[in-house]
Design a protein around this motif. Sequence first.
Motif, mmCIF file in Angstrom:
data_model
loop_
_atom_site.group_PDB
_atom_site.id
_atom_site.type_symbol
_atom_site.label_atom_id
_atom_site.label_comp_id
_atom_site.label_asym_id
_atom_site.label_seq_id
_atom_site.Cartn_x
_atom_site.Cartn_y
_atom_site.Cartn_z
ATOM 1 N N ARG A 174 -1.686 -1.760 13.101
ATOM 2 C CA ARG A 174 -0.922 -2.996 13.126
ATOM 3 C C ARG A 174 0.408 -2.721 13.818
ATOM 4 N NH1 ARG A 174 -0.589 -7.376 8.414
ATOM 5 N NH2 ARG A 174 -2.811 -7.115 8.809
ATOM 6 N N ARG A 178 0.312 -15.125 18.640
ATOM 7 C CA ARG A 178 0.784 -14.047 17.792
ATOM 8 C C ARG A 178 2.299 -13.895 17.704
ATOM 9 N NH1 ARG A 178 -2.485 -10.493 14.759
ATOM 10 N NH2 ARG A 178 -4.511 -11.520 14.763
ATOM 11 N N ASP A 180 -3.449 -4.822 16.301
ATOM 12 C CA ASP A 180 -3.264 -6.035 15.511
ATOM 13 C C ASP A 180 -1.772 -6.378 15.572
ATOM 14 O OD1 ASP A 180 -3.661 -8.079 13.721
ATOM 15 O OD2 ASP A 180 -3.887 -6.778 11.969
ATOM 16 N N TYR A 219 0.858 -1.179 0.000
ATOM 17 C CA TYR A 219 0.000 0.000 0.000
ATOM 18 C C TYR A 219 0.889 1.222 0.000
ATOM 19 C CZ TYR A 219 0.833 -1.430 4.851
ATOM 20 O OH TYR A 219 1.416 -1.889 5.998
ATOM 21 N N ARG A 224 2.352 -6.704 5.745
ATOM 22 C CA ARG A 224 1.486 -6.912 4.572
ATOM 23 C C ARG A 224 0.464 -8.014 4.776
ATOM 24 N NH1 ARG A 224 4.303 -6.128 -0.965
ATOM 25 N NH2 ARG A 224 2.399 -7.167 -1.602
ATOM 26 N N MET A 225 0.813 -9.024 5.536
ATOM 27 C CA MET A 225 0.067 -10.283 5.524
ATOM 28 C C MET A 225 -1.346 -10.142 6.096
ATOM 29 S SD MET A 225 1.807 -12.409 8.665
ATOM 30 C CE MET A 225 0.810 -13.875 8.386
ATOM 31 N N ASP A 226 -2.160 -11.137 5.790
ATOM 32 C CA ASP A 226 -3.496 -11.237 6.365
ATOM 33 C C ASP A 226 -3.338 -11.825 7.763
ATOM 34 O OD1 ASP A 226 -6.077 -11.762 7.094
ATOM 35 O OD2 ASP A 226 -6.421 -13.322 5.573
ATOM 36 N N THR A 227 -3.601 -11.023 8.784
ATOM 37 C CA THR A 227 -3.356 -11.501 10.152
ATOM 38 C C THR A 227 -4.476 -12.406 10.668
ATOM 39 O OG1 THR A 227 -4.312 -9.454 10.970
ATOM 40 C CG2 THR A 227 -1.914 -9.569 10.865
ATOM 41 N N ALA A 228 -5.589 -12.431 9.966
ATOM 42 C CA ALA A 228 -6.709 -13.264 10.433
ATOM 43 C C ALA A 228 -6.303 -14.735 10.511
ATOM 44 C CB ALA A 228 -7.908 -13.102 9.501
ATOM 45 N N VAL A 229 -5.372 -15.153 9.650
ATOM 46 C CA VAL A 229 -4.988 -16.568 9.614
ATOM 47 C C VAL A 229 -4.028 -16.948 10.743
ATOM 48 C CG1 VAL A 229 -5.348 -16.793 7.127
ATOM 49 C CG2 VAL A 229 -3.092 -16.109 7.978
ATOM 50 N N HIS A 289 6.864 -8.518 5.520
ATOM 51 C CA HIS A 289 5.799 -9.516 5.343
ATOM 52 C C HIS A 289 4.757 -9.404 6.474
ATOM 53 C CE1 HIS A 289 3.810 -13.106 3.981
ATOM 54 N NE2 HIS A 289 3.990 -13.706 5.151
#
Lengths: 326, 326
Positions: B120, B245, B171, B29, B235-240, B232
């Motif tokens: 985040r 953490r 997050d 982004y 950028r990553m999708d943290t939901a997974v 990374h």
Amino acid sequence: MHVMVIGAAGMIGRKLVERLAAAEGALGYEVSRLTLVDVIEPPIPAPIAGKSATLAIDLSSEGSAERLVSSRPDVIFHLAAIVSGEAEADFDKGYRVNLDGTRALFDAIRQGQRQRYFPRLIFASSIAVFGQPFPEKIGDEFFTTPLTSYGTQKAICELLLADYTRRGFFDGIGIRLPTICIRPGAPNKAASGFFSNILREPLVGKEAVLPVEENVRHWFASPRSAVGFFVHAARMDTAVIGPRRNLTMPGLSALVGEEIEALGRVAGPKAVSLIRREPDPVIRAIVAGWPTNFDARRARKLGFTAETNFDEIIRIHIEDELGGRI
Amino acid sequence: MHVMVIGAAGMIGRKLVERLAAAEGALGYEVSRLTLVDVIEPPIPAPIAGKSATLAIDLSSEGSAERLVSSRPDVIFHLAAIVSGEAEADFDKGYRVNLDGTRALFDAIRQGQRQRYFPRLIFASSIAVFGQPFPEKIGDEFFTTPLTSYGTQKAICELLLADYTRRGFFDGIGIRLPTICIRPGAPNKAASGFFSNILREPLVGKEAVLPVEENVRHWFASPRSAVGFFVHAARMDTAVIGPRRNLTMPGLSALVGEEIEALGRVAGPKAVSLIRREPDPVIRAIVAGWPTNFDARRARKLGFTAETNFDEIIRIHIEDELGGRI
């Protein structure tokens, strides 16, 4: 030896003090002075009234920890905490009492060190330091990933205890308690309350509600065992523990159904019939996140012991709370 | 997006900022604003001078965390720390900066939440959270029993990060870095310095001292990989990720002898001959307590990558630090 119990008005704290009062040499040395601390005035058992003092103090308030440590207790049992539900509901209070209060105590001892002060410190931790998913049996090297703020606070205090011990500030041991069963007193609203309620109430002819299925498994020890853990931790040779100072205590892994069968054997079918099934999906969901079984090898090897069946847990309750008869 | 790097003057911090400056879309982004924070004024790479600001501030000093968070960065990289040796030598400073400073940052974000703020947060942790004895390969569920105050502070911040994330305050992702090799710059006196010195110095024709045997094993990643981990994580999708953490990053488990063989392959025998063996029992003893190998399955599955051999690590150093040639 000067012994201090912080959290002396709580269920385990009171029983620990009673044990010290009842058995002169329980700790393996003479207790010349006993200081009982809690946020409310803790009770003093009659046999030790002459050498005991009480303090109504909040460990997390400014200057409290220094005040406690200034009397230089040789052994400190630290059992004071905000319970799980409250620590989850009130974030600030939980961190202030359970983390900052404990750290203040540790730091006050460290500061006290300047005059060659090296107490033994026994800290009440909890299996709430673990968070699902779990292996079938949680071993001594499984990681702590708590899913509550309470468990997080306990896990952090464990880390501090190990570091302060390694640094030589005090001689610390962290005791990870199983769920205590049978809890004496009135039924409470804690999600874990039913494990005790379904035994304690029928034993005195009262109804109790069971909100989960009989195949729910959990990890238990009696109040007597819990007191035994603390006493053993105060007596034992800590040199053999090494730097990993936080120990999962032994316990009994049992099904709710096994609790009920034991109740039947000890108290008969009439007692069992007083258990009323009222499934509660909220409680079931909470309980589903809790550990069910441990391989507490290190603690057993270090001499900690607990019950091996529920008949024993029920008999201990009858002896300690009901004058030996039902 | 407003990106903040705390610890931007450190080795990894500088390289992370350079990466963000060099590749417009590195984070996936547009970075509209970049705030670089450290106790000393961090450098600003030319390409991003127009949208960058620097702040020389100590995170652990009164009001600093609130000040940083008041600018409401969308992404916060928190790499600031007192290093291991200093945290061991100065107990108060280590806890103040590494624990209290980080907690102040977390709490400032939590307070900021009242205006729907949910950044985040990527936290630099360390394999120092682990303490011996170890299994041959440390798995993702191995417990954290640090043997330094630095490791303790990192492990505590990991627990806070997980709890604050679970609570929905931010997050968070904790990144457990391997030992970074080849560290650029002059040889330093860190006990781990020789792992880099014996490659970096011979590559430019200088002698380097090897204080341990060639059969010493350790866990490595290049500075480029370290920056890659942080990018990374941003950028990553943290939901997974789920509630666990804190992630042990992938790395390369290698012997000192394998480092030397790779140096020979990449730079020839003359470079190898510049390594002078001077066994140092103190350093050998320190290194013997460090982890040597991990099975970093979770992080690999989540898309984090690192080098798989030392030739690669050396070539990266030549590309990134020596203009591509030796």
